[in-house]
Design an enzyme around this catalytic site. Structure first.
Site, PDB file in Angstrom:
ATOM      1  N   GLU A   1       0.791  -1.224   0.000  1.00  0.00           N
ATOM      2  CA  GLU A   1       0.000   0.000   0.000  1.00  0.00           C
ATOM      3  C   GLU A   1       0.833   1.290   0.000  1.00  0.00           C
ATOM      4  O   GLU A   1       0.767   2.107   0.927  1.00  0.00           O
ATOM      5  CB  GLU A   1      -0.972   0.003   1.194  1.00  0.00           C
ATOM      6  CG  GLU A   1      -1.947  -1.153   1.164  1.00  0.00           C
ATOM      7  CD  GLU A   1      -3.053  -1.078   2.189  1.00  0.00           C
ATOM      8  OE1 GLU A   1      -4.070  -1.777   2.018  1.00  0.00           O
ATOM      9  OE2 GLU A   1      -2.904  -0.308   3.170  1.00  0.00           O
TER      10      GLU A   1
ATOM     11  N   GLU B   1      -6.399  -7.652  -1.226  1.00  0.00           N
ATOM     12  CA  GLU B   1      -6.832  -7.550   0.175  1.00  0.00           C
ATOM     13  C   GLU B   1      -8.303  -7.181   0.208  1.00  0.00           C
ATOM     14  O   GLU B   1      -8.734  -6.254  -0.482  1.00  0.00           O
ATOM     15  CB  GLU B   1      -6.057  -6.476   0.955  1.00  0.00           C
ATOM     16  CG  GLU B   1      -4.660  -6.840   1.381  1.00  0.00           C
ATOM     17  CD  GLU B   1      -4.082  -5.813   2.367  1.00  0.00           C
ATOM     18  OE1 GLU B   1      -4.856  -5.234   3.167  1.00  0.00           O
ATOM     19  OE2 GLU B   1      -2.861  -5.593   2.323  1.00  0.00           O
TER      20      GLU B   1
END
Length: 433
Positions: free
Chosen positions: A201, A318
């Protein structure tokens, strides 16, 4: 009947040129061609999970059975891809004590993880750094540079400063060239690894224009490919839209973090796109129905853009729903999982770009300290486990149909070759007479 209809649909897709199935024998590495993954010549679809803790736990030999149990349970439920950390920078039990200085015990833990994944037929996505402070992250890299007398004003200098980028490149090179003490295979040569991920991320809030992250991904992707041409690479993106597609930015959940789903994934060294989805975090003040509507629109847009704009595969790397959320119910979590899985399956059966989803996160028994609200324990019978297992079965059926079609193509090619050889032989005899 459902499977026969699916087979008919896939046959039409192949006839129309949506797929070209290569009948050559493979080497076990997952590749991409257009908007699809391939493994040994067959289109590849995966149901998977996140388990960031694998290396950390495996670094203690007395705890390695938990890694083995997790992989065993995952394989039993048809899960075939795991995403995990190949970093732990500074702090407690690090992989990297300081730039270029490594903890052999922790590295042997990662060796074991890869060896066990290989044993259970599970592919790995290995992330090389963290945006956040846990396990060190970009803050630790910046602090290392500061300790060497460099002036850095922000943790975002991780993406800009040449000294810090040099530290990270050294880490990339060290991990990719690692000789596995269990398998005897260098990581860069091991098909157990599906892909490298540049960073978990990545975010650069100091430059919302996106130029900083874009330049960093371009530089690091080129570097990874200079060391390892075998493996796929992805950037680790959550999927937020940026300046290149202003018309899509209204889909973002009000977050500006300096990434750009389209331009970042267009970089040549990035082989496939990723998207994360946490409506319960991103839209925490909204109700379940609003979050579900957001999820539908979020996934539809990313799958379409991967197929028609990027022309690359996409994984939902995710997603999850926490039991710590106010008003949580297992029904709502199952609804969220089913929504993600349906989007993936309906794209896959049409020959689309979506190729799999990895829920956050898998734990096994006796890991209460790792519970974060999102955990799924496969040995605990639950409706969520049933949802996960059904998705594995549906994607497995697609893969098996393609394998049968591959065998048919191989038989047809062989028959055509024999026919040509026979005709050539008859002509030769005719001329000879």
């Amino acid at each position: 009947m459902r499977h026969s209809m699916l087979a008919l649909l896939l046959a039409v897709l192949i006839h129309q040129g949506c797929f070209h199935i290569d009948v050559e024998a493979g080497d076990g590495f997952i590749r991409t061609r257009g908007a699809h993954f391939f493994l040994n010549g067959n289109p590849y679809y995966a149901n998977g999970f996140n388990a960031y803790w694998l290396m950390y736990v495996a670094s203690d030999p007395s705890q390695r059975y938990k890694v083995s149990d997790a992989f065993h349970q995952a394989a039993t439920h048809g899960l075939t891809v795991a995403r995990t950390w190949a970093f732990s920078d500074g702090g407690y039990r690090p992989l990297q004590h300081s730039p270029g200085s490594y903890n052999e015990q922790m590295f042997k833990g990662l060796d074991f993880v890869i060896a066990e994944a290989r044993r259970y037929g599970i592919k790995l996505i290995l992330s090389l750094a963290n945006n956040y402070d846990s396990f060190g992250g970009k803050k630790q890299y910046v602090n290392w540079a500061r300790n060497q007398g460099q002036y850095l004003s922000s943790d975002d200098d991780f993406f800009r400063h040449p000294v810090v980028k040099g530290y990270f490149k050294n880490h990339i090179k060290t991990v990719l060239n690692r000789y596995n003490s269990f398998t005897g295979i260098h990581y860069k040569d091991d098909p157990t690894i599906m892909a490298w991920e540049l960073m978990n991320e990545p975010r650069c809030t100091s430059d919302p224009s996106g130029r900083t992250i874009q330049a960093w991904i371009m530089e690091m992707a080129q570097f990874v490919k200079s060391v390892d041409r075998n493996h796929l690479l992805e950037a680790g993106l959550e999927g937020f839209y940026g300046q290149s597609t202003p018309q899509r930015k209204n889909l973002n959940p009000g977050i500006e973090i300096g990434t750009d789903f389209i331009s970042n994934n267009r970089i040549p060294g990035i082989d496939f796109a990723t998207v994360h989805s946490y409506p319960d975090q991103w839209l925490s003040s909204s109700d379940n129905q609003y979050q579900l509507t957001f999820l539908n629109n979020w996934l539809n847009a990313h799958i379409q853009d991967a197929q028609y704009i990027l022309r690359k595969p996409i994984l939902v790397t995710e997603f999850g729903k926490s039991w710590k959320d106010p008003g949580f119910s297992t029904y709502q979590r199952d609804l969220m999982f089913n929504t993600v899985y349906y989007k993936i399956y309906s794209s896959a059966k049409r020959g689309g770009a979506a190729a799999g989803g990895l829920f956050w996160q898998l734990l096994t028994e006796g890991m209460d300290n790792f519970r974060d609200g999102y955990e799924v324990i496969l040995s605990e019978s639950s409706s969520t486990v049933n949802v996960i297992t059904q998705q594995s079965h549906k994607l497995y059926q697609i893969r098996k149909i393609f394998e049968r079609m591959r065998n048919v193509q191989r038989w047809r090619r062989a028959r055509a070759i024999r026919r040509r050889q026979s005709q050539s032989g008859n002509r030769g005899r005719h001329i000879g007479n």
